[in-house]
Design a protein around this motif. Structure first.
Motif, short mmCIF file in Angstrom:
data_model
loop_
_atom_site.label_atom_id
_atom_site.label_comp_id
_atom_site.label_asym_id
_atom_site.label_seq_id
_atom_site.Cartn_x
_atom_site.Cartn_y
_atom_site.Cartn_z
N THR A 31 -13.42 -4.56 6.95
CA THR A 31 -12.45 -4.39 8.01
C THR A 31 -11.42 -3.31 7.65
OG1 THR A 31 -12.70 -6.72 8.56
CG2 THR A 31 -10.76 -5.63 9.42
N THR A 32 -11.07 -3.21 6.39
CA THR A 32 -10.14 -2.19 5.94
C THR A 32 -10.69 -0.79 6.20
OG1 THR A 32 -9.38 -3.67 4.20
CG2 THR A 32 -8.86 -1.35 3.93
N ILE A 33 -11.97 -0.60 5.94
CA ILE A 33 -12.59 0.70 6.19
C ILE A 33 -12.56 1.03 7.67
CG2 ILE A 33 -14.76 2.00 6.01
CD1 ILE A 33 -15.32 0.26 3.48
N LYS A 34 -12.83 0.05 8.51
CA LYS A 34 -12.77 0.26 9.96
C LYS A 34 -11.36 0.64 10.40
CE LYS A 34 -16.35 -3.10 11.09
NZ LYS A 34 -16.60 -4.34 11.82
N LEU A 35 -10.36 -0.02 9.85
CA LEU A 35 -8.97 0.28 10.21
C LEU A 35 -8.56 1.67 9.74
CD1 LEU A 35 -7.31 -3.18 9.52
CD2 LEU A 35 -7.67 -2.11 11.73
N ILE A 36 -9.05 2.11 8.60
CA ILE A 36 -8.77 3.47 8.14
C ILE A 36 -9.40 4.48 9.08
CG2 ILE A 36 -9.21 5.12 6.27
CD1 ILE A 36 -8.83 2.74 4.33
N VAL A 37 -10.60 4.20 9.56
CA VAL A 37 -11.25 5.08 10.54
C VAL A 37 -10.43 5.13 11.82
CG1 VAL A 37 -13.30 5.35 11.99
CG2 VAL A 37 -13.55 4.81 9.58
N VAL A 38 -9.87 4.01 12.24
CA VAL A 38 -9.02 3.98 13.43
C VAL A 38 -7.77 4.84 13.21
CG1 VAL A 38 -7.56 2.50 14.86
CG2 VAL A 38 -9.86 1.77 14.28
N ILE A 39 -7.17 4.78 12.02
CA ILE A 39 -6.00 5.61 11.73
C ILE A 39 -6.35 7.08 11.82
CG2 ILE A 39 -4.45 6.34 9.86
CD1 ILE A 39 -4.24 3.45 9.01
N VAL A 40 -7.47 7.49 11.24
CA VAL A 40 -7.88 8.89 11.30
C VAL A 40 -8.12 9.30 12.75
CG1 VAL A 40 -9.72 10.50 10.66
CG2 VAL A 40 -8.82 8.91 8.97
N LEU A 58 3.20 7.00 15.12
CA LEU A 58 3.80 6.38 13.94
C LEU A 58 3.79 4.85 14.05
CD1 LEU A 58 5.18 6.78 11.24
CD2 LEU A 58 7.35 6.94 12.45
N GLY A 59 4.09 4.32 15.22
CA GLY A 59 4.09 2.87 15.41
C GLY A 59 2.71 2.27 15.20
N ALA A 60 1.70 2.91 15.75
CA ALA A 60 0.33 2.40 15.60
C ALA A 60 -0.12 2.47 14.15
CB ALA A 60 -0.61 3.19 16.49
N VAL A 61 0.18 3.57 13.46
CA VAL A 61 -0.24 3.70 12.07
C VAL A 61 0.47 2.67 11.19
CG1 VAL A 61 -0.16 5.23 10.06
CG2 VAL A 61 -0.96 6.09 12.25
N LEU A 62 1.74 2.45 11.42
CA LEU A 62 2.46 1.44 10.63
C LEU A 62 1.89 0.04 10.87
CD1 LEU A 62 6.17 2.63 10.86
CD2 LEU A 62 4.71 2.58 8.84
N CYS A 63 1.59 -0.29 12.11
CA CYS A 63 1.01 -1.60 12.40
C CYS A 63 -0.37 -1.75 11.76
CB CYS A 63 0.90 -1.81 13.91
SG CYS A 63 2.46 -2.14 14.72
N ILE A 64 -1.16 -0.70 11.80
CA ILE A 64 -2.50 -0.78 11.21
C ILE A 64 -2.43 -0.85 9.69
CG2 ILE A 64 -4.67 0.48 10.94
CD1 ILE A 64 -4.30 1.44 13.83
N VAL A 65 -1.51 -0.11 9.08
CA VAL A 65 -1.35 -0.21 7.62
C VAL A 65 -0.91 -1.62 7.24
CG1 VAL A 65 0.02 0.61 5.66
CG2 VAL A 65 -0.97 2.24 7.25
N GLY A 66 -0.06 -2.23 8.05
CA GLY A 66 0.32 -3.62 7.80
C GLY A 66 -0.87 -4.56 7.88
N LEU A 67 -1.77 -4.31 8.83
CA LEU A 67 -2.99 -5.11 8.93
C LEU A 67 -3.91 -4.88 7.74
CD1 LEU A 67 -3.80 -4.73 12.72
CD2 LEU A 67 -3.02 -6.79 11.56
N ILE A 68 -3.97 -3.64 7.27
CA ILE A 68 -4.80 -3.34 6.09
C ILE A 68 -4.29 -4.10 4.88
CG2 ILE A 68 -5.34 -1.51 4.42
CD1 ILE A 68 -5.59 0.40 6.81
N LEU A 69 -2.98 -4.09 4.67
CA LEU A 69 -2.41 -4.81 3.53
C LEU A 69 -2.61 -6.32 3.66
CD1 LEU A 69 0.87 -2.80 2.96
CD2 LEU A 69 -1.24 -2.71 1.63
#
Length: 86
Positions: free
Chosen positions: A55-64, A37-48
């Protein structure tokens, strides 16, 4: 920044769980939930923060990837701990 702050909060709570829980199985459970949960929240913050770019697409791949590997790895570690106790 707010989502990244929440993510850091969950990382902190997960660290406290690892330090305070009595046995390895509960430590693994607490760490896995808070870590994912912490990693996903931090990555979503980076996406926004970055907007819609490549870079957004890469971050979504990291979340998955995190959603797939973190629970699987924790399950395998917990299974090994459980079998070792027998």
């Amino acid at each position: 920044m707010i989502l990244m702050g929440f993510g850091l909060f969950f990382f902190f709570v997960g660290t406290l769980g690892v330090l305070r829980f009595p046995d390895a199985l509960t430590r693994a459970h607490g760490a896995a939930k808070c870590d994912t949960l912490g990693a996903v929240l931090c990555i979503v913050g980076l996406i926004l923060q970055s907007g819609f770019t490549f870079t957004t697409i890469k971050l979504i791949v990291v979340i998955v990837f995190l959603w797939t590997t973190n629970p699987t790895a924790t399950h395998m570690i917990a299974k090994a701990i459980y079998k070792r106790k027998d």
